[in-house]
Design an enzyme around this catalytic site. Structure first.
Site, PDB file in Angstrom:
ATOM      1  N   CYS A 110       0.849  -1.184   0.000  1.00 50.96           N
ATOM      2  CA  CYS A 110       0.000   0.000   0.000  1.00 50.96           C
ATOM      3  C   CYS A 110       0.891   1.242   0.000  1.00 50.96           C
ATOM      4  CB  CYS A 110      -0.888  -0.024   1.247  1.00 50.96           C
ATOM      5  SG  CYS A 110      -1.971   1.395   1.404  1.00 50.96           S
ATOM      6  N   HIS A 153      -9.211  -3.592  -2.404  1.00 52.54           N
ATOM      7  CA  HIS A 153      -8.229  -2.907  -1.557  1.00 52.54           C
ATOM      8  C   HIS A 153      -8.588  -1.418  -1.459  1.00 52.54           C
ATOM      9  CE1 HIS A 153      -3.863  -2.223  -0.280  1.00 52.54           C
ATOM     10  NE2 HIS A 153      -4.286  -0.998  -0.554  1.00 52.54           N
ATOM     11  N   GLU A 154      -8.868  -0.795  -2.609  1.00 53.74           N
ATOM     12  CA  GLU A 154      -9.167   0.646  -2.607  1.00 53.74           C
ATOM     13  C   GLU A 154     -10.503   0.947  -1.929  1.00 53.74           C
ATOM     14  OE1 GLU A 154      -6.727   2.523  -3.146  1.00 53.74           O
ATOM     15  OE2 GLU A 154      -5.532   0.929  -4.049  1.00 53.74           O
ATOM     16  N   HIS A 157     -10.208   1.149   1.717  1.00 47.71           N
ATOM     17  CA  HIS A 157      -9.721   2.447   2.217  1.00 47.71           C
ATOM     18  C   HIS A 157     -10.882   3.394   2.511  1.00 47.71           C
ATOM     19  CE1 HIS A 157      -5.398   2.307   2.211  1.00 47.71           C
ATOM     20  NE2 HIS A 157      -5.331   1.882   0.967  1.00 47.71           N
TER      21      HIS A 157
END
Length: 184
Positions: A110, A153-154, A157
């Site tokens: 990351c 993954h994004e 966030h």
């Protein structure tokens, strides 16, 4: 232009917040932020540009990583058949996913995390994502493999979740039953 100096690091409180929805139609400021996220990811993959501006290569970036707590992500990644997935989205969400899991054999990294967190990060093998592009038009994307992992993954966030939260603390390389191993 976003540089590494703009990317906040692990431990910053914004990375653990749930980001706010972007009001549609998007403001010019929100469009500019969204486009700058995509520009960073594209530029970071160009060796000359990355070296000139000191950019760490990445395949995705979320607005909270530049200390903007809004639901915006950018992804620029190639799938297993060399198809390019280059998207900048407002308010992305996973609307469906497979039961089957997948993980990156090499583990995940990351841009906001400087240290290494070895281990498998279980993700859905296939996802369908809906969001809005920079013009405020709805987009629906079906993903598998590395692009599916990158989008998850994004989107994590945007919900204050870091990739290492998914790693088994006791046995980080515990085999994931029936999961697809993805080489990167």
């Amino acid at each position: 232009m976003i540089t590494m100096d703009d990317i906040i690091r692990d431990g910053h409180p914004t990375l653990r917040k749930t980001a706010e929805e972007v009001i549609m139609p998007p403001s010019e400021e929100d469009k500019q932020i969204l486009n700058s996220l995509l520009d960073y990811v594209i530029n970071s993959q160009n060796n000359e540009v990355a070296e000139k501006y000191g950019l760490r290569p990445g395949i995705g970036l979320a607005a909270p990583q530049i200390n903007v707590s809004k639901r915006m992500i950018a992804v620029h990644v190639t799938g297993d058949r060399d198809e390019l997935y280059s998207y900048a989205l407002f308010n992305p969400r996973i609307i469906s996913h497979s039961v089957e899991k997948a993980y990156l054999k090499s583990g995940e990294g990351c841009l906001s995390v400087d240290e290494s967190f070895p281990g498998y990060v279980p993700r859905y093998a296939r996802v369908t994502v809906k969001g809005f592009n920079a013009d405020g038009e709805e987009v629906k994307i079906r993903l598998k493999g590395l692009p599916a992992i990158c989008f998850q993954h994004e989107i994590d966030h945007l919900n204050g979740i870091m990739f290492y939260d998914h790693i088994d603390k006791v046995n980080p390389f515990k085999p994931l039953d029936g999961a697809i191993e993805i080489e990167r």
